[in-house]
Design an enzyme around this catalytic site. Structure first.
Site, PDB file in Angstrom:
ATOM      1  CD  GLU A   1      -2.663  -1.063   2.653  1.00 55.09           C
ATOM      2  OE1 GLU A   1      -2.627  -0.281   3.295  1.00 55.09           O
ATOM      3  OE2 GLU A   1      -3.648  -2.125   2.643  1.00 55.09           O
ATOM      4  N   PRO A   2       0.209   2.438  -0.245  1.00 51.24           N
ATOM      5  CG  PRO A   2      -0.891   3.917  -1.233  1.00 51.24           C
ATOM      6  CD  PRO A   2      -0.830   2.813  -0.830  1.00 51.24           C
TER       7      PRO A   2
ATOM      8  CD1 TRP B   1       4.449   0.723  -4.996  1.00 51.54           C
ATOM      9  CD2 TRP B   1       5.131   0.599  -7.322  1.00 51.54           C
ATOM     10  NE1 TRP B   1       5.176   1.884  -5.476  1.00 51.54           N
ATOM     11  CE2 TRP B   1       5.414   1.692  -6.691  1.00 51.54           C
ATOM     12  CE3 TRP B   1       5.241   0.240  -8.449  1.00 51.54           C
ATOM     13  CZ2 TRP B   1       6.101   2.437  -7.394  1.00 51.54           C
ATOM     14  CZ3 TRP B   1       5.995   1.284  -9.473  1.00 51.54           C
ATOM     15  CH2 TRP B   1       6.415   2.265  -8.832  1.00 51.54           C
TER      16      TRP B   1
ATOM     17  CB  THR C   1       2.702  -7.145 -10.818  1.00 48.97           C
ATOM     18  OG1 THR C   1       3.993  -6.382 -10.316  1.00 48.97           O
ATOM     19  CG2 THR C   1       3.216  -8.108 -11.987  1.00 48.97           C
TER      20      THR C   1
ATOM     21  CG  ASP D   1       9.196 -17.599   2.494  1.00 52.78           C
ATOM     22  OD1 ASP D   1       9.913 -16.472   2.773  1.00 52.78           O
ATOM     23  OD2 ASP D   1       8.799 -18.235   3.669  1.00 52.78           O
TER      24      ASP D   1
ATOM     25  CB  ILE E   1      32.316  -6.141 -21.702  1.00 58.00           C
ATOM     26  CG1 ILE E   1      33.029  -6.713 -20.751  1.00 58.00           C
ATOM     27  CG2 ILE E   1      32.860  -6.923 -23.443  1.00 58.00           C
ATOM     28  CD1 ILE E   1      32.498  -8.220 -20.272  1.00 58.00           C
TER      29      ILE E   1
ATOM     30  CD  GLU F   1       7.766 -11.306  -5.379  1.00 57.81           C
ATOM     31  OE1 GLU F   1       6.922 -10.432  -4.938  1.00 57.81           O
ATOM     32  OE2 GLU F   1       7.436 -12.271  -5.747  1.00 57.81           O
ATOM     33  N   GLY F   2      10.125  -8.103  -1.353  1.00 59.39           N
ATOM     34  CA  GLY F   2      10.888  -7.401  -0.227  1.00 59.39           C
ATOM     35  C   GLY F   2      12.401  -6.893  -0.781  1.00 59.39           C
TER      36      GLY F   2
HETATM   37  C1  FAD Z   1       7.634  -2.740 -10.265  1.00 63.09           C
HETATM   38  C2  FAD Z   1       7.150  -3.196  -9.088  1.00 63.09           C
HETATM   39  C3  FAD Z   1       6.293  -4.346  -9.023  1.00 63.09           C
HETATM   40  C4  FAD Z   1       5.880  -4.615  -7.783  1.00 63.09           C
HETATM   41  N1  FAD Z   1       4.675  -5.501  -7.547  1.00 63.09           N
HETATM   42  C5  FAD Z   1       3.969  -5.926  -6.432  1.00 63.09           C
HETATM   43  C6  FAD Z   1       2.692  -6.918  -6.497  1.00 63.09           C
HETATM   44  O1  FAD Z   1       2.578  -7.226  -7.455  1.00 63.09           O
HETATM   45  N2  FAD Z   1       2.261  -6.776  -5.415  1.00 63.09           N
HETATM   46  C7  FAD Z   1       2.486  -6.216  -4.280  1.00 63.09           C
HETATM   47  O2  FAD Z   1       1.974  -6.331  -2.945  1.00 63.09           O
HETATM   48  N3  FAD Z   1       3.569  -5.224  -4.105  1.00 63.09           N
HETATM   49  C8  FAD Z   1       4.424  -5.032  -5.486  1.00 63.09           C
HETATM   50  N4  FAD Z   1       5.540  -4.205  -5.169  1.00 63.09           N
HETATM   51  C9  FAD Z   1       5.674  -3.369  -4.153  1.00 63.09           C
HETATM   52  C10 FAD Z   1       7.014  -3.915  -3.617  1.00 63.09           C
HETATM   53  O3  FAD Z   1       6.883  -5.257  -3.009  1.00 63.09           O
HETATM   54  C11 FAD Z   1       7.461  -2.781  -2.684  1.00 63.09           C
HETATM   55  O4  FAD Z   1       7.701  -1.492  -3.220  1.00 63.09           O
HETATM   56  C12 FAD Z   1       8.615  -3.362  -1.472  1.00 63.09           C
HETATM   57  O5  FAD Z   1       8.184  -4.189  -0.649  1.00 63.09           O
HETATM   58  C13 FAD Z   1       9.227  -1.989  -0.703  1.00 63.09           C
HETATM   59  O6  FAD Z   1       8.080  -1.382  -0.241  1.00 63.09           O
HETATM   60  P1  FAD Z   1       7.900   0.282  -0.304  1.00 63.09           P
HETATM   61  O7  FAD Z   1       7.853   0.635  -1.600  1.00 63.09           O
HETATM   62  O8  FAD Z   1       7.078   0.682   0.488  1.00 63.09           O
HETATM   63  O9  FAD Z   1       9.369   0.752   0.279  1.00 63.09           O
HETATM   64  P2  FAD Z   1       9.716   1.098   1.690  1.00 63.09           P
HETATM   65  O10 FAD Z   1       9.361   0.158   2.503  1.00 63.09           O
HETATM   66  O11 FAD Z   1       9.280   2.526   2.090  1.00 63.09           O
HETATM   67  O12 FAD Z   1      11.415   1.199   1.803  1.00 63.09           O
HETATM   68  C14 FAD Z   1      11.855   2.329   1.353  1.00 63.09           C
HETATM   69  C15 FAD Z   1      13.318   2.122   1.553  1.00 63.09           C
HETATM   70  O13 FAD Z   1      13.859   1.961   3.075  1.00 63.09           O
HETATM   71  C16 FAD Z   1      14.674   0.469   3.049  1.00 63.09           C
HETATM   72  N5  FAD Z   1      13.881   0.095   4.208  1.00 63.09           N
HETATM   73  C17 FAD Z   1      12.326  -0.262   4.696  1.00 63.09           C
HETATM   74  N6  FAD Z   1      12.362  -0.624   5.774  1.00 63.09           N
HETATM   75  C18 FAD Z   1      13.898  -0.949   6.219  1.00 63.09           C
HETATM   76  C19 FAD Z   1      14.411  -1.338   7.568  1.00 63.09           C
HETATM   77  N7  FAD Z   1      13.767  -2.097   8.482  1.00 63.09           N
HETATM   78  N8  FAD Z   1      16.027  -1.486   7.485  1.00 63.09           N
HETATM   79  C20 FAD Z   1      16.644  -1.076   6.576  1.00 63.09           C
HETATM   80  N9  FAD Z   1      16.092  -0.606   5.339  1.00 63.09           N
HETATM   81  C21 FAD Z   1      14.754  -0.482   5.342  1.00 63.09           C
HETATM   82  C22 FAD Z   1      13.861  -0.282   1.903  1.00 63.09           C
HETATM   83  O14 FAD Z   1      14.881  -1.360   1.536  1.00 63.09           O
HETATM   84  C23 FAD Z   1      13.787   0.747   0.760  1.00 63.09           C
HETATM   85  O15 FAD Z   1      15.159   0.910   0.206  1.00 63.09           O
HETATM   86  C24 FAD Z   1       6.107  -3.981  -6.488  1.00 63.09           C
HETATM   87  C25 FAD Z   1       7.170  -2.771  -6.585  1.00 63.09           C
HETATM   88  C26 FAD Z   1       7.682  -2.529  -7.864  1.00 63.09           C
HETATM   89  C27 FAD Z   1       8.725  -1.328  -7.880  1.00 63.09           C
END
Ligand code: FAD
Length: 383
Positions: free
Chosen positions: A127-128, A156, A158, A240, A335, A361-362
């Site tokens: 979610e946002p 997000w 897919t 997983d 290269i 996927e995390g």
């Molecule tokens: C192209 C694309 C396709 C996707 N498809 C799907 C889908 O089909 N279904 C779905 O449900 N989601 C989907 N996602 C969402 C995706 O799983 C999330 O974007 C991802 O889990 C990261 O969450 P966030 O965007 O809220 O980033 P945030 O959680 O806000 O993270 C922002 C940054 O902070 C870092 N961070 C966050 N928490 C920690 C911590 N505790 N320690 C250290 N660093 C941390 C993260 O690594 C990242 O670099 C998709 C995303 C993209 C970009």
């Protein structure tokens, strides 16, 4: 440990290689340039059994297992990573329905997925404001007689906009965190459910990624997947397996980039007298790392096939393979020299496509947290 593929696995890989060459590769540059949804290609993958590779034949799947699945993903991703992620999420949702659904749900959803009638299934957890910390999700599902009413915004997703079914997580108990989350199978066209326009993103343009909006969306109670409160468990166990798939996708992208660089180097060595020892070393490092990633990926896939825990191994594989694929694409660019970024070679597309594998996927930062937690748990068990 036998590292080769058995006949069933090899058959699945060969079908994927054929479709990758005939359908995905010729269209990859066009989708990268113009965007759009590769629905015909995904349906073609479904018609050949590639949307339910680890689904029981009783429900129309191939029943070929996870090693077969990663072998297929690797072939497809080398041709078009964007189309492949739609295929991967569909396989992930199909497995979740098979494992956690009842027979009515399996019958209703698995058959059209595995027959290629629907181009895709979608998985909607993020979610946002709730991605890495997925247990903080705010979409609600309020019980109302024999229905639930869904309200909230998902991000997000897919294959949002053309999936035949959406696995959606929502909070059924506001007093609980992860145990207050349930999963639902939502069909497109349900009143109160809308798909917003696709996000613009760096790569994987053959994979539309959309927001979903639920506004008083009534779904039958029978569309709940598994009991109330197990939605988070369903999502995490799906991820997983999803991480093993992302590993294979990254390896596919890396394999394609390295092959492109190798062809270029071989060609230059025939025609130009120059010291290219450095570039040969770069190529060697690509080959070593791709093989190392494949071994990690195969180990995680074999564990899943054996029904064994794979949290640590899947996270290790996802982290290593996606970082590795990024390094390989960078080396391939070095290269190739300026040709690499010119668009004359697909390597610049591979480099853009690979970036997001470190996020979905995390994120890889989160994978490190998962791995450390599992290592510490194992140590505590031994103490
Ligand atoms: C192209 C694309 C396709 C996707 N498809 C799907 C889908 O089909 N279904 C779905 O449900 N989601 C989907 N996602 C969402 C995706 O799983 C999330 O974007 C991802 O889990 C990261 O969450 P966030 O965007 O809220 O980033 P945030 O959680 O806000 O993270 C922002 C940054 O902070 C870092 N961070 C966050 N928490 C920690 C911590 N505790 N320690 C250290 N660093 C941390 C993260 O690594 C990242 O670099 C998709 C995303 C993209 C970009």
């Amino acid at each position: 440990m036998d590292l080769g593929l058995d006949a069933r696995q090899e058959e699945t890989r060969a079908i994927a290689a054929e479709l990758a060459a005939d359908l995905l590769a010729p269209a990859a540059a066009r989708f990268d340039r113009d965007g759009g949804a590769p629905t015909d290609h995904l349906k073609a993958l479904g018609a050949r059994g590639l949307l339910g590779i680890n689904v029981d034949p009783r429900w129309g799947g191939r029943g070929a297992g996870v090693v077969a699945y990663v072998a297929a993903v690797r072939e497809l991703a080398a041709a078009c990573a964007g189309t492949t992620v739609g295929m991967m999420v569909t396989n992930m949702v199909a497995e979740a329905i098979q494992r956690f659904g009842d027979d009515a749900q399996r019958d209703r959803y698995l058959r059209p997925i595995t027959a290629g009638e629907w181009p895709a299934a979608a998985f909607s957890l993020s979610e946002p404001g709730s991605g890495s910390d997925a247990a903080s999700l705010r979409t609600t599902a309020t019980r109302d007689g024999d229905h639930y009413v869904l309200d909230g915004t998902k991000a997000w997703v897919t294959s949002g906009g053309f999936a035949g079914v959406y696995l959606v997580t929502a909070r059924t108990d506001p007093e609980q965190r992860s145990r207050g989350i349930s999963a639902f199978l939502v069909e497109p066209g349900t009143p109160g459910f809308e798909v917003a326009r696709p996000e613009e993103k760096l790569g994987q343009h053959a994979s539309p990624t959309c927001q979903l909006v639920f506004d008083g969306c009534r779904v039958p109670a029978a569309s709940r997947l598994g009991p109330e409160g197990v939605g988070f468990k369903i999502a995490m166990s799906s991820l997983d397996g999803g991480r093993v798939g992302v590993s294979a996708q990254a390896i596919g992208i890396a394999t394609a980039a390295a092959a492109c660089a190798a062809r270029h180097l071989a060609d230059q060595m025939q025609h130009i007298e120059a010291d290219n020892a450095d570039r040969q070393r770069e190529l060697a490092d690509c080959a070593i790392e791709i093989d190392a990633g494949w071994l990690l990926c195969l180990r995680a896939a074999a564990l899943k096939d054996a029904g064994k825990p794979l949290i640590r191994e899947a996270a290790m594989s996802k982290l290593f393979c996606t970082d590795m694929a990024h390094r390989v694409c960078e080396r391939a660019l070095r290269i190739l020299g300026p040709d690499g970024i010119s668009g004359a070679h697909p390597v610049e597309r591979h480099l853009r496509d690979v970036r997001v594998t470190r996020i979905y996927e995390g994120t890889n930062e989160v994978q490190r947290i998962v791995i450390a937690r599992e290592v510490l748990r194992a140590m505590a068990r031994q103490a």
